[in-house]
Design a protein around this motif. Structure first.
Motif, short mmCIF file in Angstrom:
data_model
loop_
_atom_site.label_atom_id
_atom_site.label_comp_id
_atom_site.label_asym_id
_atom_site.label_seq_id
_atom_site.Cartn_x
_atom_site.Cartn_y
_atom_site.Cartn_z
N TYR A 69 -6.76 7.49 -10.38
CA TYR A 69 -6.36 6.17 -9.90
C TYR A 69 -5.11 5.67 -10.62
O TYR A 69 -5.05 5.67 -11.85
CB TYR A 69 -7.49 5.17 -10.08
CG TYR A 69 -7.19 3.83 -9.45
CD1 TYR A 69 -7.36 3.63 -8.09
CD2 TYR A 69 -6.70 2.77 -10.22
CE1 TYR A 69 -7.06 2.41 -7.49
CE2 TYR A 69 -6.40 1.55 -9.64
CZ TYR A 69 -6.58 1.38 -8.29
OH TYR A 69 -6.28 0.17 -7.71
N GLU A 70 -4.12 5.25 -9.83
CA GLU A 70 -2.90 4.67 -10.36
C GLU A 70 -2.70 3.31 -9.70
O GLU A 70 -2.52 3.23 -8.48
CB GLU A 70 -1.69 5.57 -10.07
CG GLU A 70 -1.81 6.97 -10.65
CD GLU A 70 -0.69 7.87 -10.18
OE1 GLU A 70 0.30 7.35 -9.61
OE2 GLU A 70 -0.79 9.09 -10.37
N LYS A 71 -2.73 2.27 -10.49
CA LYS A 71 -2.68 0.91 -9.94
C LYS A 71 -1.46 0.69 -9.07
O LYS A 71 -1.54 0.08 -8.00
CB LYS A 71 -2.72 -0.11 -11.07
CG LYS A 71 -2.83 -1.55 -10.57
CD LYS A 71 -3.04 -2.52 -11.72
CE LYS A 71 -3.22 -3.94 -11.18
NZ LYS A 71 -3.47 -4.91 -12.28
N GLU A 72 -0.31 1.21 -9.49
CA GLU A 72 0.92 0.97 -8.74
C GLU A 72 0.89 1.69 -7.39
O GLU A 72 1.32 1.14 -6.38
CB GLU A 72 2.13 1.44 -9.56
CG GLU A 72 3.46 0.97 -9.01
CD GLU A 72 3.58 -0.55 -8.92
OE1 GLU A 72 4.21 -1.02 -7.95
OE2 GLU A 72 3.03 -1.24 -9.80
N ARG A 73 0.36 2.92 -7.37
CA ARG A 73 0.29 3.68 -6.11
C ARG A 73 -0.57 2.96 -5.08
O ARG A 73 -0.25 2.95 -3.90
CB ARG A 73 -0.27 5.07 -6.38
CG ARG A 73 -0.52 5.91 -5.12
CD ARG A 73 -1.14 7.26 -5.48
NE ARG A 73 -1.58 7.99 -4.31
CZ ARG A 73 -1.01 9.10 -3.82
NH1 ARG A 73 0.07 9.59 -4.40
NH2 ARG A 73 -1.51 9.71 -2.76
N LEU A 77 -1.08 -0.48 1.04
CA LEU A 77 -1.80 0.48 1.87
C LEU A 77 -1.08 1.83 1.96
O LEU A 77 -1.69 2.82 2.35
CB LEU A 77 -1.98 -0.09 3.28
CG LEU A 77 -2.83 -1.36 3.39
CD1 LEU A 77 -3.04 -1.72 4.86
CD2 LEU A 77 -4.17 -1.20 2.68
N ASP A 78 0.19 1.87 1.56
CA ASP A 78 0.92 3.14 1.60
C ASP A 78 0.28 4.19 0.70
O ASP A 78 0.29 5.38 1.03
CB ASP A 78 2.38 2.93 1.18
CG ASP A 78 3.22 2.33 2.30
OD1 ASP A 78 2.79 2.40 3.47
OD2 ASP A 78 4.29 1.79 2.01
N ASP A 83 -2.91 9.26 0.51
CA ASP A 83 -4.16 9.99 0.28
C ASP A 83 -4.59 10.74 1.53
O ASP A 83 -4.93 11.92 1.50
CB ASP A 83 -5.28 9.01 -0.10
CG ASP A 83 -5.43 8.81 -1.60
OD1 ASP A 83 -4.50 9.19 -2.33
OD2 ASP A 83 -6.46 8.26 -2.02
N LEU A 84 -4.58 10.02 2.66
CA LEU A 84 -5.03 10.59 3.93
C LEU A 84 -4.14 11.76 4.35
O LEU A 84 -4.64 12.82 4.74
CB LEU A 84 -5.04 9.51 5.00
CG LEU A 84 -5.30 9.97 6.43
CD1 LEU A 84 -6.68 10.61 6.55
CD2 LEU A 84 -5.16 8.80 7.40
N LEU A 85 -2.83 11.58 4.27
CA LEU A 85 -1.92 12.64 4.68
C LEU A 85 -2.04 13.87 3.78
O LEU A 85 -2.03 15.01 4.26
CB LEU A 85 -0.48 12.12 4.69
CG LEU A 85 -0.18 11.02 5.71
CD1 LEU A 85 1.27 10.56 5.58
CD2 LEU A 85 -0.46 11.49 7.13
N ILE A 107 -4.72 1.85 7.89
CA ILE A 107 -4.25 3.03 7.16
C ILE A 107 -4.03 4.17 8.14
O ILE A 107 -3.03 4.90 8.07
CB ILE A 107 -5.27 3.41 6.07
CG1 ILE A 107 -5.34 2.30 5.00
CG2 ILE A 107 -4.90 4.75 5.43
CD1 ILE A 107 -6.48 2.45 4.02
N GLY A 108 -4.96 4.34 9.08
CA GLY A 108 -4.81 5.36 10.10
C GLY A 108 -3.60 5.09 10.99
O GLY A 108 -2.89 6.02 11.38
N ALA A 109 -3.37 3.82 11.33
CA ALA A 109 -2.20 3.47 12.14
C ALA A 109 -0.91 3.83 11.43
O ALA A 109 0.02 4.39 12.04
CB ALA A 109 -2.23 1.98 12.49
N LEU A 110 -0.83 3.52 10.14
CA LEU A 110 0.36 3.86 9.36
C LEU A 110 0.58 5.37 9.32
O LEU A 110 1.72 5.84 9.44
CB LEU A 110 0.23 3.31 7.94
CG LEU A 110 0.25 1.78 7.80
CD1 LEU A 110 -0.07 1.38 6.36
CD2 LEU A 110 1.59 1.21 8.24
N ALA A 111 -0.51 6.12 9.17
CA ALA A 111 -0.40 7.58 9.15
C ALA A 111 0.03 8.11 10.51
O ALA A 111 0.82 9.05 10.61
CB ALA A 111 -1.74 8.20 8.74
N ALA A 112 -0.47 7.49 11.58
CA ALA A 112 -0.12 7.92 12.94
C ALA A 112 1.34 7.64 13.25
O ALA A 112 1.98 8.39 13.99
CB ALA A 112 -1.02 7.22 13.95
#
Length: 273
Positions: A69-73, A77-78, A83-85, A107-112
């Motif tokens: 876990y990295e607080k800045e990352r 939602l990016d 993570d998902l990608l 999150i899925g919409a951003l990935a799509a």
């Protein structure tokens, strides 16, 4: 991009990935704020004979590798989108059906938007691209209400969990649902969940919705305080190739409270598409 074996192993561990079924058709289930992959336990098994079912925890949630876990990352939602990608690349997944609850819908919409070729379909359960009320948009909350929730998390997280659970679950005639959800929320690290809450409740994904070209199903429940019906209708209006389904289920978590209806609606959509 295909990840190396070592990277794949790291991602599998980092996100506590579980895979059931061996078919080529892939369903990826993504949990919402304050939850983990086990909220899908009533849903995922129904699809394991026809699909390869992929379950995971976002970093900081559930049984993920907390040391990653990295607080800045994860301040926005990016980080969760990444993570998902990375997970999909690590498992060499393509042409997936992504099923996201609540914030995971966005999150899925951003990935799509970033990788439309990765997805065959998006299924959004209780989506909200923006939680605040504005003159021409009603997200369901005033700014002071969101600020109060975020402050409550920092001051007394257990009190926040007690307050939020019945609001989220509704179904007052089944109080065990709120009690179980409160217990789930209380299993989180308050510092991590505070960061996730800010990423969730302060994000504005509205401008991205029109960029989604993946066929999308929007599942809206009744009496959803977190993502009201008007918000689901808004998401439908912004995604050109989308279908909107108003469920009989009440509350924000139909995959927990009304698993049979959730399974049926998803199955019917998958069969038709």
């Amino acid at each position: 991009m295909t990840a190396t074996k070592n990277t794949a192993e790291q991602v599998m561990k980092r996100n506590n990935v579980r895979i059931k079924g061996q078919t080529e058709k892939v369903l990826v289930f993504a949990h919402g704020f304050g939850c983990d992959q086990y909220v899908w336990d009533k849903i995922a098994p129904a699809f394991e004979t026809k699909y390869r079912v992929v379950l995971f925890d976002y970093v900081g949630s559930g049984r993920s590798d907390k040391s990653a876990y990295e607080k800045e990352r994860y301040r926005t939602l990016d980080g969760y989108k990444q993570d998902l990608l990375e997970l999909c690349d690590a498992l060499s997944l393509e042409n997936i059906v992504f099923i996201g609850h609540s914030v995971s819908s966005m999150i899925g919409a951003l990935a799509a938007v970033e990788r439309p070729e990765l997805m065959k379909n998006l299924i959004m359960i209780g989506p909200s691209p923006y939680f605040l009320n504005e003159q021409d948009y009603q997200g369901g909350f005033e700014k002071a209400e969101i600020e109060g929730l975020l402050e409550m998390i920092k001051v007394d997280y257990n009190e926040f969990a007690r307050f939020l659970s019945p609001v989220v679950m509704q179904n007052a005639e089944r109080p065990h649902l709120a009690a179980e959800f409160e217990q789930l929320l209380c299993g989180n690290d308050p510092d991590v969940i505070s960061n996730f809450a800010e990423a969730t409740f302060l994000s504005d994904v509205r401008e991205e919705l029109r960029k989604v070209t993946v066929p999308t199903l929007i599942l809206q429940t009744r009496n959803d305080i977190i993502a009201p019906e008007g918000v689901g209708e808004y998401v439908h209006s912004q995604i050109k190739d989308s279908e909107y389904h108003l469920m009989d289920a009440e509350g924000h978590n139909p995959h927990i409270s009304d698993a049979e209806e959730t399974i049926r609606v998803i199955s019917e959509y998958l069969s038709a598409s």
